[in-house]
Structure formats: structure tokens, C-alpha cells
Design an enzyme around this catalytic site. Sequence first.
Site, PDB file in Angstrom:
ATOM      1  N   GLY A  98      28.689  -0.499  11.785  1.00 52.69           N
ATOM      2  CA  GLY A  98      30.025  -0.838  12.270  1.00 52.69           C
ATOM      3  C   GLY A  98      31.106  -0.096  11.504  1.00 52.69           C
ATOM      4  O   GLY A  98      31.202  -0.219  10.285  1.00 52.69           O
ATOM      5  N   GLY A 138      34.417  -0.487  11.812  1.00 52.29           N
ATOM      6  CA  GLY A 138      35.701  -1.170  12.026  1.00 52.29           C
ATOM      7  C   GLY A 138      36.381  -1.349  10.679  1.00 52.29           C
ATOM      8  O   GLY A 138      36.110  -0.612   9.725  1.00 52.29           O
ATOM      9  N   GLU A 182      51.286 -12.126  22.199  1.00 56.47           N
ATOM     10  CA  GLU A 182      51.714 -10.724  22.224  1.00 56.47           C
ATOM     11  C   GLU A 182      51.602 -10.143  23.633  1.00 56.47           C
ATOM     12  O   GLU A 182      52.524  -9.471  24.111  1.00 56.47           O
ATOM     13  CB  GLU A 182      50.845  -9.908  21.255  1.00 56.47           C
ATOM     14  CG  GLU A 182      51.195 -10.187  19.802  1.00 56.47           C
ATOM     15  CD  GLU A 182      50.165  -9.686  18.794  1.00 56.47           C
ATOM     16  OE1 GLU A 182      50.412  -9.838  17.600  1.00 56.47           O
ATOM     17  OE2 GLU A 182      49.107  -9.164  19.211  1.00 56.47           O
ATOM     18  N   ASP A 202      34.263  -9.827  10.825  1.00 54.04           N
ATOM     19  CA  ASP A 202      34.192 -10.851  11.870  1.00 54.04           C
ATOM     20  C   ASP A 202      32.782 -11.350  12.149  1.00 54.04           C
ATOM     21  O   ASP A 202      32.590 -12.454  12.650  1.00 54.04           O
ATOM     22  CB  ASP A 202      34.750 -10.295  13.189  1.00 54.04           C
ATOM     23  CG  ASP A 202      36.263 -10.269  13.211  1.00 54.04           C
ATOM     24  OD1 ASP A 202      36.883 -10.597  12.178  1.00 54.04           O
ATOM     25  OD2 ASP A 202      36.826  -9.924  14.269  1.00 54.04           O
ATOM     26  N   ALA A 251      41.823  -8.944  10.166  1.00 53.96           N
ATOM     27  CA  ALA A 251      41.636  -7.612   9.587  1.00 53.96           C
ATOM     28  C   ALA A 251      41.701  -7.614   8.057  1.00 53.96           C
ATOM     29  O   ALA A 251      40.856  -6.981   7.408  1.00 53.96           O
ATOM     30  CB  ALA A 251      42.672  -6.659  10.179  1.00 53.96           C
TER      31      ALA A 251
HETATM   32  C1  LIG Z   1      43.208  -7.857  20.565  1.00 51.92           C
HETATM   33  C2  LIG Z   1      43.047  -8.168  19.101  1.00 51.92           C
HETATM   34  C3  LIG Z   1      44.166  -8.256  18.290  1.00 51.92           C
HETATM   35  C4  LIG Z   1      44.037  -8.559  16.947  1.00 51.92           C
HETATM   36  N1  LIG Z   1      45.154  -8.640  16.172  1.00 51.92           N
HETATM   37  C5  LIG Z   1      45.036  -8.886  14.851  1.00 51.92           C
HETATM   38  C6  LIG Z   1      46.185  -8.921  14.015  1.00 51.92           C
HETATM   39  O1  LIG Z   1      47.314  -8.763  14.487  1.00 51.92           O
HETATM   40  N2  LIG Z   1      45.997  -9.145  12.692  1.00 51.92           N
HETATM   41  C7  LIG Z   1      44.756  -9.336  12.146  1.00 51.92           C
HETATM   42  O2  LIG Z   1      44.629  -9.502  10.942  1.00 51.92           O
HETATM   43  N3  LIG Z   1      43.660  -9.306  12.916  1.00 51.92           N
HETATM   44  C8  LIG Z   1      43.763  -9.090  14.252  1.00 51.92           C
HETATM   45  N4  LIG Z   1      42.648  -9.065  15.040  1.00 51.92           N
HETATM   46  C9  LIG Z   1      41.344  -9.309  14.410  1.00 51.92           C
HETATM   47  C10 LIG Z   1      40.852  -8.049  13.715  1.00 51.92           C
HETATM   48  O3  LIG Z   1      40.977  -6.947  14.571  1.00 51.92           O
HETATM   49  C11 LIG Z   1      39.416  -8.277  13.293  1.00 51.92           C
HETATM   50  O4  LIG Z   1      39.398  -9.344  12.388  1.00 51.92           O
HETATM   51  C12 LIG Z   1      38.837  -7.035  12.637  1.00 51.92           C
HETATM   52  O5  LIG Z   1      38.781  -5.979  13.565  1.00 51.92           O
HETATM   53  C13 LIG Z   1      37.452  -7.322  12.095  1.00 51.92           C
HETATM   54  O6  LIG Z   1      36.937  -6.157  11.526  1.00 51.92           O
HETATM   55  P1  LIG Z   1      35.382  -5.868  11.577  1.00 51.92           P
HETATM   56  O7  LIG Z   1      35.176  -4.596  10.823  1.00 51.92           O
HETATM   57  O8  LIG Z   1      34.622  -7.060  11.182  1.00 51.92           O
HETATM   58  O9  LIG Z   1      35.052  -5.644  13.111  1.00 51.92           O
HETATM   59  P2  LIG Z   1      35.588  -4.498  14.124  1.00 51.92           P
HETATM   60  O10 LIG Z   1      36.875  -3.935  13.647  1.00 51.92           O
HETATM   61  O11 LIG Z   1      35.533  -5.117  15.451  1.00 51.92           O
HETATM   62  O12 LIG Z   1      34.472  -3.373  13.980  1.00 51.92           O
HETATM   63  C14 LIG Z   1      33.155  -3.571  14.393  1.00 51.92           C
HETATM   64  C15 LIG Z   1      32.544  -2.213  14.686  1.00 51.92           C
HETATM   65  O13 LIG Z   1      31.156  -2.389  14.906  1.00 51.92           O
HETATM   66  C16 LIG Z   1      30.730  -1.551  15.966  1.00 51.92           C
HETATM   67  N5  LIG Z   1      29.505  -2.132  16.514  1.00 51.92           N
HETATM   68  C17 LIG Z   1      29.369  -3.336  17.117  1.00 51.92           C
HETATM   69  N6  LIG Z   1      28.095  -3.552  17.464  1.00 51.92           N
HETATM   70  C18 LIG Z   1      27.397  -2.456  17.090  1.00 51.92           C
HETATM   71  C19 LIG Z   1      26.033  -2.085  17.173  1.00 51.92           C
HETATM   72  N7  LIG Z   1      25.112  -2.875  17.713  1.00 51.92           N
HETATM   73  N8  LIG Z   1      25.680  -0.885  16.689  1.00 51.92           N
HETATM   74  C20 LIG Z   1      26.581  -0.060  16.128  1.00 51.92           C
HETATM   75  N9  LIG Z   1      27.896  -0.360  16.021  1.00 51.92           N
HETATM   76  C21 LIG Z   1      28.295  -1.544  16.478  1.00 51.92           C
HETATM   77  C22 LIG Z   1      31.915  -1.591  16.914  1.00 51.92           C
HETATM   78  O14 LIG Z   1      31.915  -0.462  17.776  1.00 51.92           O
HETATM   79  C23 LIG Z   1      33.104  -1.579  15.948  1.00 51.92           C
HETATM   80  O15 LIG Z   1      33.557  -0.282  15.658  1.00 51.92           O
HETATM   81  C24 LIG Z   1      42.754  -8.767  16.393  1.00 51.92           C
HETATM   82  C25 LIG Z   1      41.630  -8.672  17.202  1.00 51.92           C
HETATM   83  C26 LIG Z   1      41.764  -8.378  18.552  1.00 51.92           C
HETATM   84  C27 LIG Z   1      40.552  -8.277  19.413  1.00 51.92           C
END
Ligand SMILES: Cc1cc2nc3c(=O)[nH]c(=O)nc-3n(C[C@H](O)[C@H](O)[C@H](O)COP(=O)(O)OP(=O)(O)OC[C@H]3O[C@@H](n4cnc5c(N)ncnc54)[C@H](O)[C@@H]3O)c2cc1C
Length: 439
Positions: free
Chosen positions: A20, A22, A178, A308, A324
Site C-alpha cells: 500500500g 497511501g 464537503e 486505515d 491521514a
Molecule cells: C473521500 C475521503 C476524504 C478524506 N478526508 C480526510 C481528511 O480531510 N482528513 C483526514 O485526516 N483524513 C481524511 N480521509 C481519510 C484518509 O484519507 C485515510 O485515513 C488515509 O488515506 C489512510 O491512509 P492509508 O495509508 O491507511 O490508506 P490509503 O491512503 O487508502 O492507501 C492504501 C493504499 O493501498 C493500496 N492497496 C489496497 N489494497 C491493495 C492490495 N491488495 N494490493 C496492493 N495495494 C493495495 C491502495 O491502492 C492505496 O494506495 C479521507 C478519506 C476519504 C476516502
Amino acid sequence: MPLLPARPAVTDTRRVVIVGAGFAGMAAAKGLDGAPVEVTLVDRNNFSTFQPLLYQVATSGLNAADVAHPVRGVFQDQANLAFRQATATGVDWDRRRLLLEDGALDFDHLVVAAGACTNFFGVEGAEAHALPLYGLRDAVRLRNHVLGRFEATDASPALIDDGALTFVVVGGGPTGVEVAGALVELFDRVLRKDFHTLAVSRARVLLLEMRDELLPPFSPPSRRHARAILEARGVEVRTATTVERVGATRVRLAGGEELRAHTLVWAAGVRANPVAAALGLPTGRGGRIVVDDHLRVRDRPGVFAVGDVAAAPDRHGEPLPQLAPVAMQAGRHVATQIRADHDAGATRPFRYVDKGTMATIGRRAAVAELPLGIRLSGTPAWFAWLGLHLVFLVGARNRFSVLVNWAWNYLTWDRGPRLILDTGPQAPGEPPGEPVTRR
Ligand SMILES: Cc1cc2nc3c(=O)[nH]c(=O)nc-3n(C[C@H](O)[C@H](O)[C@H](O)COP(=O)(O)OP(=O)(O)OC[C@H]3O[C@@H](n4cnc5c(N)ncnc54)[C@H](O)[C@@H]3O)c2cc1C
């Protein structure tokens, strides 16, 4: 003489695989820059998405490329990191291999940072007909759909009575607020001029929330402020309202009321990426991987879960929110854990530092709650929100482009990227999100 400097030899063969790219995965990968390990960062997409600004792509405020960044571009100078575009599907625990759709990767440390996906909570018809807003494709599809409804109605104005210009947003959290705020602005300020023979004033935006108030993580004054601003700008806010069934052009509420609406935006919640279960890791509420306060997965030495997809406990043992900053701090922490392990140093528990929460409602309207009880609303909160999002965007080009778009939108009340684009087939491994049957 070689054109490129030779990459320094890696002095340790321990392999770290991060699933991931992200917020969490990128932070972990960057935190391992210079560490004597081989890092492989795996993502099903070749880009990292800045989800907090997706709603602006969906409402024609920004281009898709402004809120995404190619992963390889971020790590051009990180000698110990390789990127692999692939979808993780499972783990062979005996051989400590991450299984991919098209291969496998051996690991000594595995960091699961696969994020979340839309949770439809089993509402009938929602998965088939609602428009989620989780990934970049979702945002472009929603934009296509919204603009497409205006085009269709311009050709056949009778569609208005059938709900073609009724836009229902489900979920009164920050994303729903939003989206609803941005839609009324788009209609009032931009589409009203674009579609000058259409009765754009008949377009409705309804924001539905099953709880009694909007913005549950915020204090009551901020919640009331958000609601008042939305209503003043024309959003019909309905709290204590539950969606029971979603069809292509109808939405049924608990109690039996039926709304005619061709658009239902699903902003009602997320659940952990199902890959957590596919990897055979212990999961709890919302499918989130259970980790200890060091972010380690129980009974799986060398395996961490962050962001997440995981339920990192706070000081009281409660799961931290799916935000985030939590993901970024956890990603950085895991990198220090892996480094400490290598140096045979003691690992430390993860302590999240909460620097506050913000939500924007629309132009010059936002709420922000900061440490020490500082609460902002209106223009100061809005500028704080804009500044913070610019700082955290990945890549100077993206920051510049977003700044130019925002300045342009602010000064002209215009929104450039209101394009209907063909999004093509779903990406490999991408969760379903295309409501093909919605008209
Ligand atoms: C519309 C929206 C608005 C948001 N606004 C806010 C905000 O204003 N403030 C805030 O703090 N948070 C916000 N959030 C929440 C925040 O975006 C998340 O908490 C954050 O992205 C989590 O980070 P992460 O790295 O855990 O997951 P992500 O950023 O979702 O990254 C996960 C990554 O894993 C990859 N992945 C998934 N499954 C697989 C797999 N099987 N194999 C390979 N790769 C895979 C995906 O492609 C992705 O790139 C928002 C979320 C959304 C959906």
C-alpha cells in the site's frame, strides 16, 4: 562514464515489503530511506492518492492528476527502495512470501498498509447504484455522472420531475459535508451560467445523516455552525434519517418515504480493505487488523499493520480514528521500529499526537478544532484548511497546480475541470465502485 550514479550496494539482505502506497505506506517507506534493508513497496496503482481532496475532483474544482502522484517519482533518489505495481492477494506464512496476482515477494518484515474501502453496511441496492467516493476513479465517475445529469436534463427538461437534478449525499461526516457544500456551489455559481436555458435553480442537494447531528467528531458548536452554513447555502440537511434502499432513480428512507433522485453519493463510512482477511491476519471491528501498541500483529513476528487497515489502540485501548495523520505517524513509527530491530535497540509503543481536526463546508467556510481547546470557524478555519492541505500534498507540481486552480476558482467563481471523461474499465484489484446501472 555512466550517465547515472551507481546505486550504493545494500549491506543487509533483510527484506521489507510494504503493501500500500497511501499515507501510511509512503511514510513507512520514506522512514526507511538509508536504512540497511531492501524495501519493496507494492501498490495496485502506480500512483498515491490524496483522498482529502477527492471531493474537489468530483465537483470539478481540481483535476484528477492534481491529487495523485506517481509513486516512482517520489522514490527516485531512495536507493534501497523498489516499487512494484501489483495486487497483494495472500501470504504463504511458512515461506514468508507475500503472494501477488502476478508473482510473490519474500520478506523478513511485512508492513500491511492497504487502507480501507467503502462500507455500504448492507443497504439494499447501495453497492449497485450508489456512487462512492473513495478512490480517484470514484471521483472522476461522480464528476461524469453529475455533469451528465445536467446534460441529459438540458436535452429533456422533463427529467427534472423524475429526480435527474436531485443529488442525495448520504453521510454527515466531513466527506458528506464537503461534497454537499461543493455541489451547491458548483450548481449556483458555475452550472447556472453554463446551462442558461435550464432551470438550474430546481437542482436540489440533500444531505442525509442517520444520527441526530452532522460532523460527529466535532464539538456541538462546530456541528451547529456547519449545519447552519450548509442550509444557508441551499443544502437540505436531514438528520435522524436512514436510507433503507437505493435504486437507479429512487431512494427509499426508513419510514417509507421515497425520494426521486438519479444521484446518490455514498459518504457514509469505510471498512478495512478486505485484503486484511485475505492475508489471514486477525481482524476486529470493521475488518481492521488487530495490532498491539507497537503496531505489531499478534503471533506474526516481523509483521506490522498501519493506517486505515489496522486498529491501532490509543492510550485507553480504543482504536484510533481512520485519518491521514494517524496513518502517517504510524507509518513513520513502523520505520523506526524496523530500524531499531536492526540495531537490536528496544522498540517503543506508538503514541499518536493529535494536532486537531478540520472540515471544510465551502468557500470561506470551515470548522477547525485544534489542541488546547482552540476552535476556529469561517474564513480563518477555511484558510487554515487550505494551507494544511497544500502542505501535505505530495509533489511540488501538484501543490502549484492546486494553488493555481484554487486561486482561479476563488477570483473568477469558475471551475475549469468540468469535463465528462470516459474512465474505462476498473483497475486490477480495484474495489467495485462503478454504478453502471445508475442513470
Ligand atoms: C473521500 C475521503 C476524504 C478524506 N478526508 C480526510 C481528511 O480531510 N482528513 C483526514 O485526516 N483524513 C481524511 N480521509 C481519510 C484518509 O484519507 C485515510 O485515513 C488515509 O488515506 C489512510 O491512509 P492509508 O495509508 O491507511 O490508506 P490509503 O491512503 O487508502 O492507501 C492504501 C493504499 O493501498 C493500496 N492497496 C489496497 N489494497 C491493495 C492490495 N491488495 N494490493 C496492493 N495495494 C493495495 C491502495 O491502492 C492505496 O494506495 C479521507 C478519506 C476519504 C476516502
